[in-house]
Design an enzyme around this catalytic site. Sequence first.
Site, mmCIF file in Angstrom:
data_model
loop_
_atom_site.group_PDB
_atom_site.id
_atom_site.type_symbol
_atom_site.label_atom_id
_atom_site.label_comp_id
_atom_site.label_asym_id
_atom_site.label_seq_id
_atom_site.Cartn_x
_atom_site.Cartn_y
_atom_site.Cartn_z
ATOM 1 N N ASN A 1 -4.738 30.618 -4.947
ATOM 2 C CA ASN A 1 -4.645 31.391 -3.761
ATOM 3 C C ASN A 1 -3.073 31.230 -3.377
ATOM 4 O O ASN A 1 -2.244 31.620 -4.188
ATOM 5 C CB ASN A 1 -5.320 30.984 -2.503
ATOM 6 C CG ASN A 1 -5.660 32.175 -1.645
ATOM 7 O OD1 ASN A 1 -4.606 32.978 -1.402
ATOM 8 N ND2 ASN A 1 -6.912 32.201 -1.324
ATOM 9 N N GLU B 1 -2.015 39.607 4.837
ATOM 10 C CA GLU B 1 -1.801 38.482 3.869
ATOM 11 C C GLU B 1 -0.311 38.489 3.385
ATOM 12 O O GLU B 1 0.615 39.371 3.730
ATOM 13 C CB GLU B 1 -2.656 38.598 2.565
ATOM 14 C CG GLU B 1 -3.803 37.628 2.632
ATOM 15 C CD GLU B 1 -3.196 36.210 2.118
ATOM 16 O OE1 GLU B 1 -2.016 36.044 2.181
ATOM 17 O OE2 GLU B 1 -4.302 35.375 1.625
ATOM 18 N N ASP C 1 -5.961 28.622 2.410
ATOM 19 C CA ASP C 1 -5.619 30.054 1.795
ATOM 20 C C ASP C 1 -4.052 30.034 1.643
ATOM 21 O O ASP C 1 -3.700 29.070 0.883
ATOM 22 C CB ASP C 1 -5.974 31.027 2.891
ATOM 23 C CG ASP C 1 -6.023 32.704 2.513
ATOM 24 O OD1 ASP C 1 -5.263 32.881 1.454
ATOM 25 O OD2 ASP C 1 -7.098 33.221 3.084
ATOM 26 N N ASP D 1 -15.964 38.638 -6.886
ATOM 27 C CA ASP D 1 -17.171 38.358 -6.112
ATOM 28 C C ASP D 1 -16.803 36.928 -5.600
ATOM 29 O O ASP D 1 -17.594 36.226 -5.110
ATOM 30 C CB ASP D 1 -18.240 38.143 -7.017
ATOM 31 C CG ASP D 1 -17.998 37.273 -8.317
ATOM 32 O OD1 ASP D 1 -16.931 36.741 -8.501
ATOM 33 O OD2 ASP D 1 -18.830 37.159 -9.491
ATOM 34 N N ARG E 1 -8.580 40.864 -9.967
ATOM 35 C CA ARG E 1 -7.535 41.150 -9.404
ATOM 36 C C ARG E 1 -6.448 40.319 -9.207
ATOM 37 O O ARG E 1 -6.908 38.892 -9.393
ATOM 38 C CB ARG E 1 -7.821 42.024 -8.329
ATOM 39 C CG ARG E 1 -8.142 41.190 -7.033
ATOM 40 C CD ARG E 1 -7.998 41.949 -5.944
ATOM 41 N NE ARG E 1 -8.490 41.312 -4.400
ATOM 42 C CZ ARG E 1 -7.579 40.569 -3.953
ATOM 43 N NH1 ARG E 1 -6.456 40.281 -4.132
ATOM 44 N NH2 ARG E 1 -8.076 40.029 -2.554
#
Length: 288
Positions: free
Chosen positions: A145, A18, A195, A117, A97
């Site tokens: 994101n 990433e 993403d 989650d 996070r």
Amino acid sequence: MIRLEARPVFEAGALLGEGPVWHGAGLLWVDIPDGKVMRSQDGRTRTMKVFGSPVSAVLPRRRGGYVALHDLDVAVLDADFHELGRISVLQRETGLRLSDGAVGPGGELWFGSMRHDLAAGGSLFRLRAGESAPTEVRAGLGMPNGMAFSPDGRSLYLVDSVRRAVTVLDYDPETQDVSGDRVLIEVDPDLGTPDGIAVDAGGGIWVAMWAGGRLRRIELDGTWSQEILVPARNVTSCAFGGAGLQTLYITTGTVDLGVEEARQQPTAGSVFGISLPIGGLPQEETEL
């Protein structure tokens, strides 16, 4: 629609590659789960630092060194990736996070938070030089994101993976504030989940599609114009780099692949690349 195909340029076998950024004639990126900071350059990939817990992005500082979005905090690093200090953002008990990040035109740091989650419940933060804590700019988001700024520095593009949308926020360079929140495009489930993103010099927005094996370019009118196929299902993010910033580098992951899928995708987890006629923009460096 124009369709292209990327090829592997740095074999890595990352679990969850990433956050690619082009800096210092090489590509910096992270392997999130183990907190590895990687540099791909001159045909090889080296591990520069291992945090041992999730790190979602590493971005360059104007005064030298880097900042890392590490688990709950923003870590400040020197040029050799030694830690100089930390700025606390989240508490462990929240189940959150830090997620992806970007540097604003004024040198400020923008980043999101996400739930472990993967349910909705993230926020968008801004951190300026000299501040001891970030500002929560937007709460109640799904999963913030990928994020990137337009070439003119007037728009912040933000992916919300839970909403399956790329949104546009108006950015004021004077105040470094954002306003508005309109959906530029909603992503059909058949394409994968949006993403990471990168903006090219023409203003087009390249979106990586997790579980989709592709990226697509959004025009400013909210339509798709080009597609890049990647021989790896889990495409995570992208960044322009190389000579003239003409190469789009693409990170991928092996996490969630079954045994048969992994066999069919031997280059999954690698960094892929493709040369494009419209290149990218120089990587901004934060004032932190």
